[in-house]
Write a protein that holds these residues in place. Structure first.
Motif, PDB file in Angstrom:
ATOM      1  N   GLU A  88       0.803  -1.286   0.121  1.00 19.82           N
ATOM      2  CA  GLU A  88      -0.088   0.178  -0.045  1.00 19.82           C
ATOM      3  C   GLU A  88       0.851   1.304   0.158  1.00 19.82           C
ATOM      4  O   GLU A  88       2.041   1.142   0.457  1.00 19.82           O
ATOM      5  CB  GLU A  88      -0.985  -0.035   1.258  1.00 19.82           C
ATOM      6  CG  GLU A  88      -1.865  -1.152   1.304  1.00 19.82           C
ATOM      7  CD  GLU A  88      -2.675  -1.313   2.775  1.00 19.82           C
ATOM      8  OE1 GLU A  88      -3.885  -1.406   2.655  1.00 19.82           O
ATOM      9  OE2 GLU A  88      -1.940  -1.582   3.639  1.00 19.82           O
ATOM     10  N   LYS A  90       1.115   5.916   0.113  1.00 16.92           N
ATOM     11  CA  LYS A  90       0.414   7.076   0.356  1.00 16.92           C
ATOM     12  C   LYS A  90       1.255   8.202   0.141  1.00 16.92           C
ATOM     13  O   LYS A  90       2.597   7.702  -0.009  1.00 16.92           O
ATOM     14  CB  LYS A  90      -0.303   7.182   1.581  1.00 16.92           C
ATOM     15  CG  LYS A  90       0.533   7.340   2.510  1.00 16.92           C
ATOM     16  CD  LYS A  90      -0.609   7.696   4.049  1.00 16.92           C
ATOM     17  CE  LYS A  90       0.524   8.149   5.077  1.00 16.92           C
ATOM     18  NZ  LYS A  90      -0.005   8.274   6.393  1.00 16.92           N
ATOM     19  N   ASN A 108      -4.778   8.188   4.384  1.00 12.33           N
ATOM     20  CA  ASN A 108      -4.915   6.716   4.422  1.00 12.33           C
ATOM     21  C   ASN A 108      -4.085   6.214   3.317  1.00 12.33           C
ATOM     22  O   ASN A 108      -3.804   6.552   2.234  1.00 12.33           O
ATOM     23  CB  ASN A 108      -6.390   6.075   4.355  1.00 12.33           C
ATOM     24  CG  ASN A 108      -7.242   6.862   5.590  1.00 12.33           C
ATOM     25  OD1 ASN A 108      -6.621   7.119   6.700  1.00 12.33           O
ATOM     26  ND2 ASN A 108      -8.225   7.544   5.093  1.00 12.33           N
ATOM     27  N   TYR A 109      -3.610   4.972   3.735  1.00 16.00           N
ATOM     28  CA  TYR A 109      -2.893   4.151   2.365  1.00 16.00           C
ATOM     29  C   TYR A 109      -4.024   3.388   1.712  1.00 16.00           C
ATOM     30  O   TYR A 109      -5.229   3.426   1.938  1.00 16.00           O
ATOM     31  CB  TYR A 109      -2.228   3.010   3.256  1.00 16.00           C
ATOM     32  CG  TYR A 109      -0.664   3.339   3.930  1.00 16.00           C
ATOM     33  CD1 TYR A 109       0.192   3.414   2.881  1.00 16.00           C
ATOM     34  CD2 TYR A 109      -0.656   3.701   5.231  1.00 16.00           C
ATOM     35  CE1 TYR A 109       1.622   3.800   3.722  1.00 16.00           C
ATOM     36  CE2 TYR A 109       0.364   3.952   5.919  1.00 16.00           C
ATOM     37  CZ  TYR A 109       1.573   3.990   4.906  1.00 16.00           C
ATOM     38  OH  TYR A 109       2.780   4.251   5.584  1.00 16.00           O
ATOM     39  N   VAL A 110      -3.302   3.443   0.466  1.00 14.13           N
ATOM     40  CA  VAL A 110      -4.478   2.740  -0.671  1.00 14.13           C
ATOM     41  C   VAL A 110      -3.599   1.589  -1.362  1.00 14.13           C
ATOM     42  O   VAL A 110      -2.368   1.726  -1.347  1.00 14.13           O
ATOM     43  CB  VAL A 110      -4.848   3.592  -1.665  1.00 14.13           C
ATOM     44  CG1 VAL A 110      -5.732   4.559  -1.132  1.00 14.13           C
ATOM     45  CG2 VAL A 110      -3.782   4.554  -2.491  1.00 14.13           C
ATOM     46  N   SER A 111      -4.322   0.725  -1.858  1.00 13.12           N
ATOM     47  CA  SER A 111      -3.598  -0.428  -2.205  1.00 13.12           C
ATOM     48  C   SER A 111      -2.736   0.082  -3.739  1.00 13.12           C
ATOM     49  O   SER A 111      -2.971   1.141  -4.399  1.00 13.12           O
ATOM     50  CB  SER A 111      -4.686  -1.425  -2.998  1.00 13.12           C
ATOM     51  OG  SER A 111      -5.267  -1.003  -3.808  1.00 13.12           O
ATOM     52  N   SER A 114      -4.549   0.772  -6.877  1.00 17.29           N
ATOM     53  CA  SER A 114      -5.382   2.208  -7.102  1.00 17.29           C
ATOM     54  C   SER A 114      -4.538   3.423  -6.665  1.00 17.29           C
ATOM     55  O   SER A 114      -5.231   4.325  -6.504  1.00 17.29           O
ATOM     56  CB  SER A 114      -6.672   1.925  -6.250  1.00 17.29           C
ATOM     57  OG  SER A 114      -6.351   2.014  -4.877  1.00 17.29           O
TER      58      SER A 114
END
Length: 165
Positions: A88, A90, A108-111, A114
């Motif tokens: 992940e 950010k 927030n972290y995202v995969s 994405s």
């Protein structure tokens, strides 16, 4: 003969000055590459490791907006060649694009798949020609099992473009 010389001299100065004026109007350029991000070993199924690296984005010009995007292909996921970790990302900035050049930092972290899709706005604020861009990465095991031991690597590529995508 004097008229031709005057036009030639004006044309010569125009050729010298215009590229500097036109080409220097907008600049969003990475100063360096990110330093490698080294994470601590994941020794238990529940371990989550995080790390980050910062670079400087030089900005200036009349076109005060750009978009930053990421490469979300398989190479951006931490892998050892046969197994993968949940990866992940950010992105955070030292400025918010209002009072100081930058953008809205991600909370927030995202995969990896994405990350920065479709992209994030970067705004230039006159007088602030530098944006500190920090890339954060977080790695963990999948919920359905523990990844194999070994060294995992990934490559994340960020691209900046003017006026949107």
């Amino acid at each position: 003969m004097k008229k031709i010389n005057k036009h030639f001299i004006l044309a010569f100065f125009a050729l010298i000055a215009l590229p500097q004026v036109i080409c220097a109007v907008n600049e969003f350029a990475w100063r360096t590459d990110f330093a490698p991000i080294v994470l601590t070993n994941i020794s238990q199924k529940s371990d989550v490791q995080e790390g980050s690296s910062t670079i400087t984005l030089d900005v200036s010009g009349f076109d005060d907006e750009a978009i930053i995007t990421a490469n979300n292909e398989a190479g951006s996921v931490l892998t050892n060649g046969t197994d993968t970790l949940i990866t992940e990302y950010k992105l955070t900035f030292d400025g918010d694009g209002t009072s100081k050049s930058g953008g809205n930092s991600m909370e927030n972290y995202v995969s990896a798949g994405s990350f920065l899709d479709p992209g994030m706005n970067i705004k230039y604020v006159p007088g602030d020609q530098e944006v500190e861009v920090k890339l954060h990465v977080r790695a963990s095991n999948r919920a359905d099992g523990v990844s194999d031991s070994g060294n995992y690597t990934a490559t994340q590529t960020l691209t900046i473009t003017w006026d949107g995508l």
